[in-house]
Design a protein around this motif. Structure first.
Motif, PDB file in Angstrom:
ATOM      1  N   ARG A 105       3.318  54.722  76.500  1.00  0.00           N
ATOM      2  CA  ARG A 105       2.718  56.446  77.394  1.00  0.00           C
ATOM      3  C   ARG A 105       1.419  55.355  77.832  1.00  0.00           C
ATOM      4  N   ASP A 271       4.233  60.600  68.337  1.00  0.00           N
ATOM      5  CA  ASP A 271       4.567  61.682  69.455  1.00  0.00           C
ATOM      6  C   ASP A 271       2.828  62.229  69.264  1.00  0.00           C
ATOM      7  N   ASP A 275      -0.373  63.137  71.541  1.00  0.00           N
ATOM      8  CA  ASP A 275      -0.525  64.304  72.731  1.00  0.00           C
ATOM      9  C   ASP A 275      -2.151  64.795  72.311  1.00  0.00           C
TER      10      ASP A 275
HETATM   11 MN    MN Z   1       5.304  65.056  72.792  1.00  0.00          MN
END
Ligand code: MN
Ligand code: NAD
Ligand code: IPM
Length: 391
Positions: A105, A271, A275
């Motif tokens: 990411r 996770d 964000d």
């Molecule tokens: Mn997520």
């Protein structure tokens, strides 16, 4: 080297199909213009398909998907369906069944995008989060017991690409409770940590920040840290390792994002931090991701979900999805050694950068009123211009 590629499309729910359409429109045009053939096949999995058939993702579809060079995914999740059914039944099933143990990411603030962080501009926020993608609290091991209830639970969990660690949990409860168990396996941690060092070396990145909560969750994240320290020893002359608790990592991501190059995190912290990463790079509308199995079919999706509040209005920002297409081509380049794929990936990325830098197009999340398809058209036009001008 290949002359043609096969991509499975799974647009899914909400804004998924809207943003996927724009990315495919651009990706297909760029690939064709530089002489690469690409075949797309669409899969209907998502809320409508589930409501119609009761099926989330069948074994047959999973088998089919393994025959593609990559999967390009939108988002799943629908307010009509109980949380978890589609998320676990489709997205997490893809990640575990295809053993997509790397979740890549990138977090990059682009020129023309405003970060909510004061005083930071392009170049200040540019790092990659590598999230372990199959273990931790995502192994789906949990249960509920009522008050005055005694019960045993048995689980078989797959860890580190291997099958079948067995767990048996006996609960004798007086109050009624629920539990969820997270697992870090030695193999699972080793493979993601090694991948991260190799990734950093290939890109000339000299420092990795390993995130955990080894001060409290001493067993699972204690093992994670021990393994990172041990592997870090082997690489210490090339890449420096640092260790940070996840709460401090969140703090530094806001106060001093410049310090990060590569962050490696267990599944759940990864996770949450991504964000936050999306937020500081201008929002979820800009955050791409790749779910990667270095030896198999990988799956690419924007970090964001189905955004039901924006669905069906042609107002979602398609850039996360377009950058995800670019990330997918970069991955296919490293897998098949076809330089044209890297060229196509770079053209798409550059087209996004130029359109954003022009300041002329802003979707609602950027404070403007450019529609989803108009943003796609602008990036497509810029990509074509780049191809024809030989860049
Ligand atoms: Mn997520
Ligand atoms: P979300 O990412 O869908 O939305 C969070 C916020 O960001 C919303 O305000 C939304 O409007 C905004 N947003 C997201 N993407 C945007 C875009 N491209 N352009 C403009 N604004 C955008 O997260 P949520 O609201 O927590 O979840 C909605 C549903 O999606 C749930 O069912 C959830 O489980 C699911 N979900 C799926 C995935 C996935 O499929 N990968 C990821 C996260 C959430
Ligand atoms: C993500 C999402 C998923 C996750 C959900 C929808 C299962 O939030 O891709 O970040 O928790 O991994």
């Amino acid at each position: 080297m290949r002359s043609a590629y096969r991509i499975a499309l799974m647009p899914g729910d909400g804004i998924g199909p809207e943003v996927i359409r724009e990315a495919v429109k651009i990706g297909e045009a760029v690939l064709e213009s530089i002489g690469i053939r690409v075949f797309f096949e669409e899969f209907p999995n998502g809320a409508e398909h589930y409501l119609r058939t009761g099926e989330t993702l069948s074994e047959e579809t999973l088998e089919k998907l393994k025959g593609f060079d990559a999967i390009f995914f939108g988002a799943v999740g629908d307010p009509r369906i109980k949380p978890g059914i589609l998320e676990k039944g489709i997205l997490l099933k893809l990640r575990s069944s295809l053993d997509l143990y790397v979740n890549l990411r990138p977090v990059k603030l682009l020129n023309g995008v405003e970060s909510p962080l004061k005083g930071f501009g392009p170049g200040d926020i540019d790092f990659v989060v590598i999230r372990e993608n199959t273990e931790d609290f995502y192994v789906d091991m949990g249960g509920r017991v009522d008050a005055s209830c005694s019960r045993a639970f048995e689980f078989t969990v797959n860890t580190g690409g291997a099958r079948g660690s067995k767990y048996r949990v006996e609960v004798d409860s007086s109050s009624g409770e629920a539990f969820q168990i997270g697992v870090i396996s030695r193999k699972g941690a080793e493979r993601i940590i090694k991948f991260s060092f190799e990734y950093a070396i290939k890109r000339g990145m000299r420092r990795i920040t390993f995130v955990d909560k080894a001060n409290v969750l001493t067993e699972a994240y204690g093992l994670w840290r021990e393994i990172a320290e041990k592997i870090g020893e082997e690489y210490k002359n090339i890449v420096e390792s640092e260790f940070m608790y996840v709460d401090a990592a969140a703090l530094h991501m806001v106060l001093n994002p410049k310090r990060f190059k590569v962050i490696v995190a267990p599944n759940m912290f990864g996770d949450i931090l991504t964000d936050l990463g999306a937020a500081i790079q201008g929002g979820l509308g800009f955050a791409p991701s790749g779910n990667i199995n270095p030896d198999g079919t990988s799956m690419f999706e924007p970090v964001h979900g189905s955004a039901p509040d924006k669905a069906g209005k042609n107002i979602a920002n398609p850039i996360a999805s377009i950058l995800t297409f670019s990330l997918m081509l970069e991955h296919l380049w490293s897998r098949y050694n076809d330089e044209h794929l890297l060229e196509a990936s770079r053209i798409i990325e550059k087209a996004v950068e130029n359109v954003l830098a022009s300041g002329k197009f802003k979707t609602v999340d950027m404070g403007g009123n450019t529609k989803t398809n108009e943003m796609g058209d602008a990036i497509l036009a810029e990509a074509k211009r780049l191809v024809h001008s030989g860049r």
